[in-house]
Every structure is written in structure tokens, then in C-alpha cells.
Design a protein around this motif. Structure first.
Motif, short mmCIF file in Angstrom:
data_model
loop_
_atom_site.label_atom_id
_atom_site.label_comp_id
_atom_site.label_asym_id
_atom_site.label_seq_id
_atom_site.Cartn_x
_atom_site.Cartn_y
_atom_site.Cartn_z
N LEU A 86 58.30 46.59 36.64
CA LEU A 86 57.13 47.17 36.24
C LEU A 86 57.11 47.39 34.75
CD1 LEU A 86 54.49 48.70 36.73
CD2 LEU A 86 56.16 50.83 37.00
N SER A 87 56.17 46.54 33.94
CA SER A 87 56.08 46.84 32.48
C SER A 87 54.61 47.49 32.22
CB SER A 87 55.98 45.58 31.89
OG SER A 87 57.39 44.95 32.02
N MET A 88 54.67 48.08 31.28
CA MET A 88 53.60 48.66 30.86
C MET A 88 53.56 49.39 29.27
SD MET A 88 54.09 52.38 32.99
CE MET A 88 55.53 51.90 33.73
N THR A 89 52.41 49.52 28.71
CA THR A 89 52.47 50.14 27.30
C THR A 89 52.25 51.73 27.38
OG1 THR A 89 51.78 47.96 26.59
CG2 THR A 89 51.66 49.71 24.92
N ILE A 90 52.88 52.61 26.81
CA ILE A 90 52.60 53.91 26.69
C ILE A 90 52.63 54.30 25.36
CG2 ILE A 90 53.11 56.18 27.78
CD1 ILE A 90 54.38 54.70 30.06
N ASN A 91 51.52 54.76 24.90
CA ASN A 91 51.40 55.34 23.59
C ASN A 91 51.96 54.30 22.45
OD1 ASN A 91 50.34 57.65 24.43
ND2 ASN A 91 52.40 58.75 24.65
N GLY A 92 51.60 53.04 22.63
CA GLY A 92 52.33 52.13 21.71
C GLY A 92 53.44 51.49 22.13
N PHE A 93 54.36 52.20 23.10
CA PHE A 93 55.65 51.63 23.45
C PHE A 93 55.67 50.71 24.82
CE2 PHE A 93 56.82 54.60 20.38
CZ PHE A 93 56.61 56.10 20.60
N ASN A 94 56.51 49.65 24.67
CA ASN A 94 56.39 48.87 25.66
C ASN A 94 57.67 49.23 26.34
OD1 ASN A 94 54.31 47.33 24.67
ND2 ASN A 94 55.68 45.55 24.00
N LEU A 95 57.40 49.36 27.81
CA LEU A 95 58.40 49.85 28.76
C LEU A 95 58.47 48.74 29.86
CD1 LEU A 95 60.33 52.08 30.00
CD2 LEU A 95 58.35 53.00 30.91
N SER A 96 59.76 48.49 30.32
CA SER A 96 59.92 47.70 31.46
C SER A 96 60.92 48.48 32.41
CB SER A 96 60.27 46.34 31.08
OG SER A 96 59.49 45.54 30.64
N VAL A 97 60.57 48.46 33.53
CA VAL A 97 61.28 49.47 34.50
C VAL A 97 61.81 48.36 35.60
CG1 VAL A 97 61.61 51.42 36.02
CG2 VAL A 97 60.26 51.24 34.01
N PHE A 98 63.24 48.22 35.79
CA PHE A 98 63.65 47.26 36.67
C PHE A 98 64.12 47.90 37.99
CE2 PHE A 98 63.96 43.43 33.89
CZ PHE A 98 63.72 43.80 32.84
N MET A 99 63.73 47.64 39.26
CA MET A 99 64.01 48.29 40.51
C MET A 99 64.08 47.25 41.44
SD MET A 99 59.93 49.54 40.64
CE MET A 99 59.80 49.44 38.96
N GLU A 100 64.75 47.78 42.78
CA GLU A 100 64.87 46.84 43.71
C GLU A 100 63.34 46.68 44.49
OE1 GLU A 100 67.92 48.74 46.13
OE2 GLU A 100 69.50 48.45 44.68
N LYS A 101 63.23 45.79 45.10
CA LYS A 101 61.87 45.38 45.76
C LYS A 101 61.26 46.65 46.40
CE LYS A 101 59.21 41.58 46.91
NZ LYS A 101 59.38 40.17 47.61
N VAL A 102 62.06 47.30 47.18
CA VAL A 102 61.55 48.24 48.26
C VAL A 102 60.85 49.55 47.43
CG1 VAL A 102 62.99 47.46 49.88
CG2 VAL A 102 63.95 49.13 48.40
#
Lengths: 113, 236
Positions: A86-102
Motif C-alpha cells: 500500500l503506497s500513499m502520499t501523506i503531507n508530502g511524504f511518500n509512504l509504502s507499507v508492506f503486508m501479507e495479502k490477507v
């Protein structure tokens, strides 16, 4: 935006991420500002691969959005057979969160935004 | 995988889906080697090429997490969805107020169901074709009656006729089959049939005459009599 406010936003986001860190199924995250990055992954050997992936996700998604005349991207989801990003930009910061598919990425998104 | 039936099915399905779901602005299908199988006329080749190029870049970078099954992003003016189906990728660009549940249902239910149906049809066509190629036509033989105490319940056919029925191109295979035939199906032209044990004709006077000697009780069951023609098929 004043530098201290931006630093506070970055720290706030890091705090939220720390609180999610031990949630079942979460593999880790990469948080980037223009000047710094914060990385926390369960498997440190994957840092470089995941950092390259995170950067590519933002870059290529933006290219597609431009070609299709779409607006600024709110969130990006990429799924393989076992892992979700899951990737998103919050307040100008690029964030990618890696997780198991479930894992429910919508819950993660809502808790961070 | 023979792509053609899948490509045709998906292509037709996409056309109908876009009609039924006007929230889908653009859609197209391409393969893993970037061949476009289906596209809607509102999206030009250049746009599709650029999308496929970006996706190709992304595929390279996502190798550490495995093959991409789904890639989507949302914006304030619309959503982009790309998902894998068999060895193809389907792209949707949808409007900002599109029903995400509908798109999910198309991805997870409608398209996989269509593919499953195509799979079943394709598989049964292969079986039918193989069956057609390997099945020999039944042999037509003339009925002779076996009566008396020693008639038994087996029909009798002479060896040469049996060989003719089972003949393949391989003599060894013929010998093997001959050894293992112990039943034949006797079928009348009315469509009635029965499975019977089979033996070689014992009486030399009846050999070489294209006969099948059938016990009386079986003739009564099949409502046939001496001189009638029946079809004989070996049970292999």
C-alpha cells in the motif's frame, strides 16, 4: 510549510507507523521525505529491493495517471500472490507499507490518514 | 494455452461489461508479451503502449514480492485497475464515483466464471476430437442363432472378424488387445444394445461368413432373429 511543522508531521506519521508495526501480517514500511527516510522491515536484507520497488510504484503510477489525465494519486495497491503493498502520499511524504495479502489494507489506510 | 477462445470470450465479455457498467471509461486486454487482444475504441494505441511500458517497468521492480496479480490506484478524478487473468492482463479506468464493489465482482466473479466456462468447453472439444479420431466404427455382422443346452451366454465371433474390428497400426498392440477382449457390445439398428461375453466361433462351418452367433435368450432380449444385421463393438 515551516520546517518544524513538517518535521512534526513526519514524526507523527512515524508514531502511527510504530503503533501498527506489530500488527499481525505487517512486514514493514518505508517512509520518505525530501530529506530523509525511515525504514522498518522485518527482513533487513530486503531493504534495497523494497526501497527500489517503493520508488518505482510512485513513479510509474504517476506516469499512468498523467497519460490518462487523472488527478493526483490518493493511494496505490499492488498485490502479488502473497504480499501486498500500500503506497500513499501523506503531507508530502511518500509512504509504502508492506503486508501479507490477507491484511485489510483499507484499515491500514484509514488509520494512517 | 490456446489463447484464441479465451481472448474472444474476454473481448466479448468486456464489450458487454462496458455497456452494462458505464462507470468503466476505458478498458483493454494485453498479454504478457504486450500484445493487445482487445481494446475499446475510445483509447488510442499510444496511450495503451505507455501504460504497458510503465507496467513493464513495475513488473521488473516488483520481482522481490512476486508476480503482480493486481495493481490499482485511486485519484480524485478516477481509478485505475490492472489485474492478471490467466496469462493476460485486463485494464480498467473507471470514473471517480464508480461502484468499487461492482468492479470487484467483475474481477473476482464474472471474468473468472467466463474463463471457467471457456475452459470446460475447450476441454470437452479436445476430448470429443480425440474420441472421434480414435474410435473405430462398429462392425456390422449377421445374426446366427445359438440354441440348445450348450448355447451358454457368450456370443461367438470368428478370430479374423474380431481382428478386423480391433485392428490398429501396430500388430503387437492388436495381439495384446485380442488377448484382453472378453466382452463386446451388440447393438441393433433400433438402438437397443447389450454387453455380452465373447468367444471365438468353435464350429468351423460358421467361420469366415461375417456372422455373430448369439444365444437365443439374448436374441429374445434384443428382439432380433437369424439373418438380422447388428453392430458389434469390442469393449476395450
Amino acid at each position: 510549510m515551516p520546517e518544524n511543522e513538517s518535521t512534526t508531521d513526519f514524526e507523527d506519521l512515524q508514531e502511527k507507523l510504530l503503533s501498527l508495526k506489530d500488527q499481525e501480517g505487517l512486514i514493514g514500511y518505508i517512509l520518505r521525505s525530501s530529506k530523509s527516510a525511515s525504514i522498518d522491515l522485518k527482513d533487513p536484507s530486503k531493504i534495497i529491493d523494497y526501497a527500489i520497488l517503493s520508488s518505482a510504484v510512485f513513479g510509474e503510477s504517476q506516469k499512468i495517471a498523467s497519460v490518462l489525465d487523472l488527478d493526483e494519486i490518493d493511494s496505490i495497491v499492488i498485490e502479488s500472490d502473497e504480499i501486498k503493498l500500500l503506497s500513499m502520499t501523506i503531507n508530502g511524504f511518500n509512504l509504502s507499507v508492506f503486508m501479507e495479502k490477507v491484511v485489510d489494507h483499507n484499515e491500514i489506510f484509514n488509520s494512517l490518514t | 494455452m490456446n489463447r484464441d477462445p479465451y481472448a474472444v470470450a474476454l473481448s466479448n465479455a468486456l464489450t458487454e461489461i462496458q455497456t452494462a457498467y458505464p462507470d468503466i471509461n476505458h478498458s483493454f486486454i494485453f498479454t504478457q508479451d504486450n500484445t493487445i487482444i482487445s481494446q475499446d475504441p475510445k483509447i488510442d494505441q499510444r496511450t495503451m503502449n505507455r501504460i504497458m511500458e510503465s507496467f513493464e517497468e513495475l513488473k521488473e521492480k516488483t520481482k522481490p514480492i512476486g508476480d503482480i496479480q493486481n495493481f490499482q490506484f485511486s485519484t480524485k478524478t478516477g481509478d485505475f485497475t490492472l489485474f492478471a487473468v490467466k496469462d493476460m492482463y485486463i485494464v480498467f479506468e473507471t470514473s471517480e464515483n464508480s461502484d468499487k464493489n461492482q468492479i470487484y465482482a467483475i474481477r473476482k466473479v464474472i471474468l473468472p466464471t467466463i474463463l471457467k466456462v471457456v475452459d470446460t468447453i475447450a476441454a470437452s472439444e479436445v476430448v470429443a476430437e480425440n474420441h472421434l479420431q480414435t474410435e473405430k466404427p462398429p462392425k456390422e455382422l449377421t445374426v446366427d442363432l445359438l440354441s440348445g443346452f450348450f448355447a451358454g451366454d457368450a456370443v461367438q465371433i470368428d478370430l479374423e472378424t474380431l481382428l478386423e474390428i480391433i485392428k490398429t497400426d501396430d500388430q503387437n498392440e492388436d495381439d495384446d488387445i485380442l488377448e484382453n477382449i472378453d466382452h463386446v457390445r451388440i447393438e441393433t439398428f433400433r438402438g437397443d444394445s447389450t454387453l455380452c461375453k465373447v468367444k471365438e466361433i468353435s464350429d468351423p462351418n460358421f467361420k469366415g461368413k461375417n456372422l455373430v452367433r448369439i444365444p437365443e435368450k439374448i436374441c429374445r432380449t434384443l428382439e432380433i432373429q437369424k439373418g438380422d444385421l447388428v453392430k458389434v463393438k469390442p469393449l476395450l
